[in-house]
Scaffold this motif. Structure first.
Motif, PDB file in Angstrom:
ATOM      1  N   ALA A 222       0.845  -1.193   0.000  1.00  0.00           N
ATOM      2  CA  ALA A 222       0.000   0.000   0.000  1.00  0.00           C
ATOM      3  C   ALA A 222       0.879   1.242   0.000  1.00  0.00           C
ATOM      4  O   ALA A 222       2.044   1.193   0.389  1.00  0.00           O
TER       5      ALA A 222
ATOM      6  N   GLY B  15      -3.691   7.604   6.352  1.00  0.00           N
ATOM      7  CA  GLY B  15      -4.158   6.377   5.736  1.00  0.00           C
ATOM      8  C   GLY B  15      -3.303   5.928   4.580  1.00  0.00           C
ATOM      9  O   GLY B  15      -2.365   6.610   4.168  1.00  0.00           O
TER      10      GLY B  15
ATOM     11  N   ARG C  66      -3.563   3.379   0.767  1.00  0.00           N
ATOM     12  CA  ARG C  66      -4.400   2.672  -0.200  1.00  0.00           C
ATOM     13  C   ARG C  66      -3.557   1.630  -0.919  1.00  0.00           C
ATOM     14  O   ARG C  66      -2.351   1.830  -1.117  1.00  0.00           O
TER      15      ARG C  66
ATOM     16  N   GLU D 151     -13.568  -1.260  -4.804  1.00  0.00           N
ATOM     17  CA  GLU D 151     -13.676   0.203  -4.769  1.00  0.00           C
ATOM     18  C   GLU D 151     -12.550   0.817  -3.956  1.00  0.00           C
ATOM     19  O   GLU D 151     -12.179   1.969  -4.169  1.00  0.00           O
ATOM     20  N   ASP D 152     -12.004   0.053  -3.021  1.00  0.00           N
ATOM     21  CA  ASP D 152     -10.889   0.542  -2.207  1.00  0.00           C
ATOM     22  C   ASP D 152      -9.545   0.355  -2.898  1.00  0.00           C
ATOM     23  O   ASP D 152      -8.494   0.679  -2.346  1.00  0.00           O
ATOM     24  N   GLY D 153      -9.562  -0.167  -4.129  1.00  0.00           N
ATOM     25  CA  GLY D 153      -8.327  -0.365  -4.879  1.00  0.00           C
ATOM     26  C   GLY D 153      -7.665  -1.699  -4.646  1.00  0.00           C
ATOM     27  O   GLY D 153      -6.650  -2.019  -5.277  1.00  0.00           O
ATOM     28  N   SER D 154      -8.212  -2.518  -3.750  1.00  0.00           N
ATOM     29  CA  SER D 154      -7.584  -3.799  -3.440  1.00  0.00           C
ATOM     30  C   SER D 154      -7.837  -4.830  -4.527  1.00  0.00           C
ATOM     31  O   SER D 154      -8.863  -4.802  -5.217  1.00  0.00           O
TER      32      SER D 154
ATOM     33  N   SER E 151      -7.675  -7.845  -0.674  1.00  0.00           N
ATOM     34  CA  SER E 151      -8.764  -8.101   0.266  1.00  0.00           C
ATOM     35  C   SER E 151      -9.270  -9.511   0.035  1.00  0.00           C
ATOM     36  O   SER E 151      -9.101 -10.080  -1.049  1.00  0.00           O
TER      37      SER E 151
ATOM     38  N   LEU F  78      -9.926  -6.007   4.302  1.00  0.00           N
ATOM     39  CA  LEU F  78      -8.666  -5.460   3.801  1.00  0.00           C
ATOM     40  C   LEU F  78      -7.855  -5.088   5.031  1.00  0.00           C
ATOM     41  O   LEU F  78      -8.189  -4.142   5.747  1.00  0.00           O
TER      42      LEU F  78
ATOM     43  N   HIS G 272      -4.344  -4.006   6.722  1.00  0.00           N
ATOM     44  CA  HIS G 272      -3.032  -3.392   6.493  1.00  0.00           C
ATOM     45  C   HIS G 272      -2.138  -3.587   7.710  1.00  0.00           C
ATOM     46  O   HIS G 272      -1.767  -2.622   8.376  1.00  0.00           O
TER      47      HIS G 272
END
Length: 397
Positions: free
Chosen positions: A94, A226, A228, A243-246, A268, A279, A281
């Motif tokens: 990320a 945060g 991403r 939608e979160d890019g995962s 994710s 997801l 991190h």
């Protein structure tokens, strides 16, 4: 962690084929937790993993960035040329969310990589005044190190509490006093509206404008708002992203294209335990996921283990060791275990009497026992569980 451990685990589990480990950074794979502690404070030069990749016959390609993926051709594009594969493990981690309006402003720093920590080390050594944007886990850890180094620290948080989104207000409120006790100023309910460079090249200064109209002046601004998933390079690949890019991995950490798996901060996965896609991190997810991916590749599809661990992380901040296991929502019943005014206490989250998550401050035994109880889906006696003198495992019904 995720990429390096996948390579190591593949060899340990008997993978006979060629392995290439590709990373954009010029440094050998390293551990991240020390970056906000020993490395930042100058007590360690780095945190490279003690792994002999040559002995493992792992082709370590440093300073090589992935730029694209063609799943139909089974070929990854890099800035040094295409890389064909039979199996691909996406472990690109990320990237920090940049502070809006602060791009290119001297004196504004993220804290994610070894280079970030090395750039910040002189700031702490010089005891410069620091503004930290974001009172999350990384913001608290950096503020802890900065205060230990003798810096004056102001932490700015747009939400009304520290750790917003991670913990409910009643729990986070108990942590607010930690900042004051450590000599750090915490300003909540204030968003950063602008950052401008001032001072001189020899003595750079940042002016931080806040939504309440005030302006803070600091020698450095550290952002912790945060991160991403670093999956921009997968645009146009056809690989399914959330939608979160995962990368949308399945319960075996397989991605949507044949031969592709994803692990760590960039992926994710669906959790049957919690009935939702997670997801995560955190360090433990990268380690456990790497073992699962390697097992699946080494054993073949028939031997691929399901991936549904109890999420776990820890944080060291303001002289306290904070641990969390599981996953909770606002629907869960919250139960205090001990007095949060004391040095050690815990919080349990139950659903239907079943332990779902646990936060432990200075109570590592609660965490160890609680994690096992969560794994087993154990029902607890709430009266006994709320008694800090009773071992948590003894509250099981």
């Amino acid at each position: 962690m995720a990429g390096a451990q996948t390579a190591v685990q593949l060899r340990e589990q008997g993978w006979p084929g060629a392995i290439a480990l590709v990373g954009e950074e010029p440094h050998r794979p390293y551990d991240r937790p020390p970056l906000s502690k020993a490395v930042l404070l100058g007590r360690a030069a780095g945190s490279a993993f003690d792994v002999d990749f040559r002995a493992l016959e792992v082709d370590l390609r440093l300073g090589t960035a992935a730029t694209g993926l063609r799943t139909g051709d089974r070929e990854a594009d890099t800035d040094t040329g295409p890389l064909p594969y039979d199996h691909l493990v996406v472990a690109t981690g990320a990237a920090p969310v940049p502070l809006p309006g602060a791009e290119g402003v001297p004196g504004v720093y993220p804290l994610r990589t070894l280079d970030d920590a090395e750039r910040l080390r002189p700031v702490l050594a010089g005891r410069r005044e620091v503004v930290v944007v974001g009172a999350g886990w990384i913001g608290a850890e950096f503020a802890t190190a900065a205060r230990e180094a003798g810096c004056r620290v102001t932490v700015v948080e747009a939400a009304g509490q520290p750790l917003a989104g991670a913990l409910p207000p009643s729990v986070a409120a108990r942590m607010r006093v930690w900042y004051e006790e450590a000599g750090a100023e915490l300003r909540t309910g204030c968003a950063v509206t602008g950052v401008a460079a001032a001072g001189t090249p020899e003595n750079p200064v940042c002016e931080v404008e806040l939504s309440d109209g005030s302006v803070l002046t600091a020698g450095a601004v550290v952002t912790g708002i945060g991160a991403r998933p670093a999956t921009g390079w997968l645009a146009g690949s056809g690989l399914a992203l959330g939608e979160d890019g995962s990368v949308l991995a399945d319960e075996y950490l397989r991605a949507s294209a044949p031969g592709v798996r994803a692990v760590g901060d960039c992926a994710s996965y669906p959790s049957a335990r919690y009935g939702r896609r997670l997801l995560v991190h955190h360090w433990d997810n990268a380690l456990q996921g790497a073992r699962t991916v390697a097992s699946g590749l080494a054993a073949g599809e028939a031997g691929t283990p399901l991936y549904d661990p109890v999420p776990y992380f820890w944080s060291e901040q303001f002289g306290r060791f904070v641990q969390y296991a599981g996953h909770h929502t606002g629907e869960d019943e919250m139960l205090w275990r001990g007095d949060p005014a004391d040095a050690a206490w815990s919080v349990c989250w139950l659903r239907g009497g079943v332990l779902r998550a646990l936060l432990a401050v200075g109570r590592p035994r609660d965490l160890t026992q609680g994690r096992k109880l969560i794994e087993r889906g154990t029902v607890l006696d709430p009266t006994r569980a709320a008694d800090p003198s009773v071992p948590l495992k003894s509250a099981a019904r």
